[in-house]
Design a protein around this motif. Structure first.
Motif, mmCIF file in Angstrom:
data_model
loop_
_atom_site.group_PDB
_atom_site.id
_atom_site.type_symbol
_atom_site.label_atom_id
_atom_site.label_comp_id
_atom_site.label_asym_id
_atom_site.label_seq_id
_atom_site.Cartn_x
_atom_site.Cartn_y
_atom_site.Cartn_z
ATOM 1 N N GLU A 1 -12.177 1.329 0.805
ATOM 2 C CA GLU A 1 -11.630 0.369 -0.160
ATOM 3 C C GLU A 1 -11.491 1.009 -1.529
ATOM 4 O O GLU A 1 -10.484 0.859 -2.218
ATOM 5 C CB GLU A 1 -12.535 -0.874 -0.250
ATOM 6 N N TYR B 1 2.507 -3.254 -2.008
ATOM 7 C CA TYR B 1 3.125 -3.488 -3.323
ATOM 8 C C TYR B 1 2.981 -2.317 -4.280
ATOM 9 O O TYR B 1 3.688 -2.233 -5.274
ATOM 10 C CB TYR B 1 2.595 -4.798 -3.930
ATOM 11 N N ARG B 2 2.057 -1.418 -3.977
ATOM 12 C CA ARG B 2 1.900 -0.242 -4.848
ATOM 13 C C ARG B 2 2.458 1.028 -4.180
ATOM 14 O O ARG B 2 2.274 2.125 -4.689
ATOM 15 C CB ARG B 2 0.428 -0.059 -5.210
ATOM 16 N N ASP C 1 -5.862 -2.298 3.793
ATOM 17 C CA ASP C 1 -5.174 -3.528 3.424
ATOM 18 C C ASP C 1 -3.655 -3.305 3.404
ATOM 19 O O ASP C 1 -3.127 -2.667 2.501
ATOM 20 C CB ASP C 1 -5.703 -3.959 2.046
ATOM 21 N N GLU D 1 -1.193 -5.329 2.849
ATOM 22 C CA GLU D 1 -0.465 -5.971 1.761
ATOM 23 C C GLU D 1 -0.768 -5.295 0.426
ATOM 24 O O GLU D 1 0.145 -5.002 -0.364
ATOM 25 C CB GLU D 1 -0.844 -7.449 1.711
ATOM 26 N N GLY D 2 -2.042 -5.012 0.188
ATOM 27 C CA GLY D 2 -2.437 -4.393 -1.087
ATOM 28 C C GLY D 2 -1.784 -3.030 -1.291
ATOM 29 O O GLY D 2 -1.388 -2.675 -2.407
ATOM 30 N N THR D 3 -1.671 -2.264 -0.201
ATOM 31 C CA THR D 3 -1.064 -0.936 -0.316
ATOM 32 C C THR D 3 0.463 -1.047 -0.382
ATOM 33 O O THR D 3 1.122 -0.208 -0.964
ATOM 34 C CB THR D 3 -1.452 -0.054 0.889
ATOM 35 N N ALA E 1 -8.136 1.714 -3.757
ATOM 36 C CA ALA E 1 -8.088 1.002 -5.042
ATOM 37 C C ALA E 1 -7.862 1.953 -6.214
ATOM 38 O O ALA E 1 -7.319 1.554 -7.233
ATOM 39 C CB ALA E 1 -9.375 0.202 -5.239
#
Ligand SMILES: [Zn+2]
Length: 293
Positions: free
Chosen positions: A198, A228-229, A222, A224-226, A202
């Protein structure tokens, strides 16, 4: 366990062409034929005829007087020269796994000249990752590690510019604070736990790649988290065999000294002490001397 060894060829099978009795060789931690499409692509740990040393079966481990090496021509790397110093021998041993694995993390993360690199973990592989990031031209190397001063000292000697010893969200904040809030250009994940994974994702800057070599334990990425970036991921079991020729050169010409991770040396009779020392974090990595040859 015990899949990392160097040694002298004692006997060769009838299908072996490139090695002779008396050759001094380094082994990767897996065997491979060197000829299948996966090997040709540089992913020897995915060889269709391959396997891992030290897991029983065909290629039993190096914590023994003798080890049988399947596909010896494809697997072993002959070391030119003789009469190496203790330091050089330790560095050659480091190429069998930890240094090659740290290097794989850095290559997978796409480390390039001028980068700010985050290395998650300061065990033997994480430290080797620091050395590898420096080799690949990183300008800043930020270690997210333990509170062990001996590890910090070696990390700094090998090129770390900053060491973060807090964990989790605090570590992420600290790294962002050091990078104007953006994160690192490349990230080396050298642990494999849920928390370290994580943290690795991050602290990745938008568009960065996480080069992961820590064997995943209950870790998830993740989606989704990865997304958008635009953060990517590469890596896996290091194809040590692919890197050994170039890293061997770097050891022999003195430009790297990865054997410094071995801070405990003992023999087969005292191997349990070595495991205890590593388990209790009294040693980073232990070197086991099986023979005087
Ligand atoms: Zn293969």
């Amino acid at each position: 366990m015990g899949h990392e060894f160097i040694g002298v060829v004692d006997e060769v099978g009838s299908a072996v062409n490139d090695l002779a009795v008396g050759d001094f060789v380094i082994a990767p931690f897996s065997w491979s034929d060197g000829t299948c499409k996966n090997c040709e692509a540089g992913f020897h740990t995915a060889c269709v005829h391959g396997g891992f040393f030290g897991q029983g079966g065909d290629g039993d481990g190096g914590q023994a007087e003798f080890v049988r090496v399947p596909h010896a021509d494809g697997t072993l790397v002959k070391v030119p020269g003789t009469d190496f110093s203790e330091e050089t021998m330790a560095s050659l041993l480091a190429l069998t796994d930890v240094m090659s694995t740290g290097y794989h993390a850095a290559v997978s993360a796409g480390v390039k000249t001028g980068d700010t690199v985050a290395v998650v973990g300061d065990g033997a592989v994480g430290l080797s990752g620091v050395l590898s990031a420096r080799l690949l031209g990183a300008r800043r190397i930020i270690v997210l590690g333990s509170t062990h001063e001996d590890r910090h000292a070696l990390a700094r000697e090998w090129g770390a510019t900053e060491v973060i010893t807090v964990r989790g969200e605090e570590a992420v904040e600290a790294l962002r604070g050091l990078t104007d809030g953006y994160g690192a250009d490349a990230v080396l994940e050298c642990v494999g736990t849920k928390e370290s994974t994580e943290t690795a994702f991050a602290v990745a800057k938008a568009g960065a790649i996480v080069g992961r070599v820590g064997v995943p334990h209950d870790a998830a990425v993740d989606a989704e988290g990865t997304f958008y970036r635009n953060v990517g991921m590469r890596g896996g079991p290091a194809p040590a065999r692919a890197y050994q020729p170039e890293l061997l050169k770097a050891v022999l010409d003195g430009s790297i000294n990865p054997g410094q991770v071995f801070d405990l040396s003992t023999d087969l009779d005292h191997i349990a002490d070595a495991y205890a020392a590593m388990d209790e974090r009294r040693a980073i990595k232990a070197l086991i001397r099986v023979s005087d040859r």
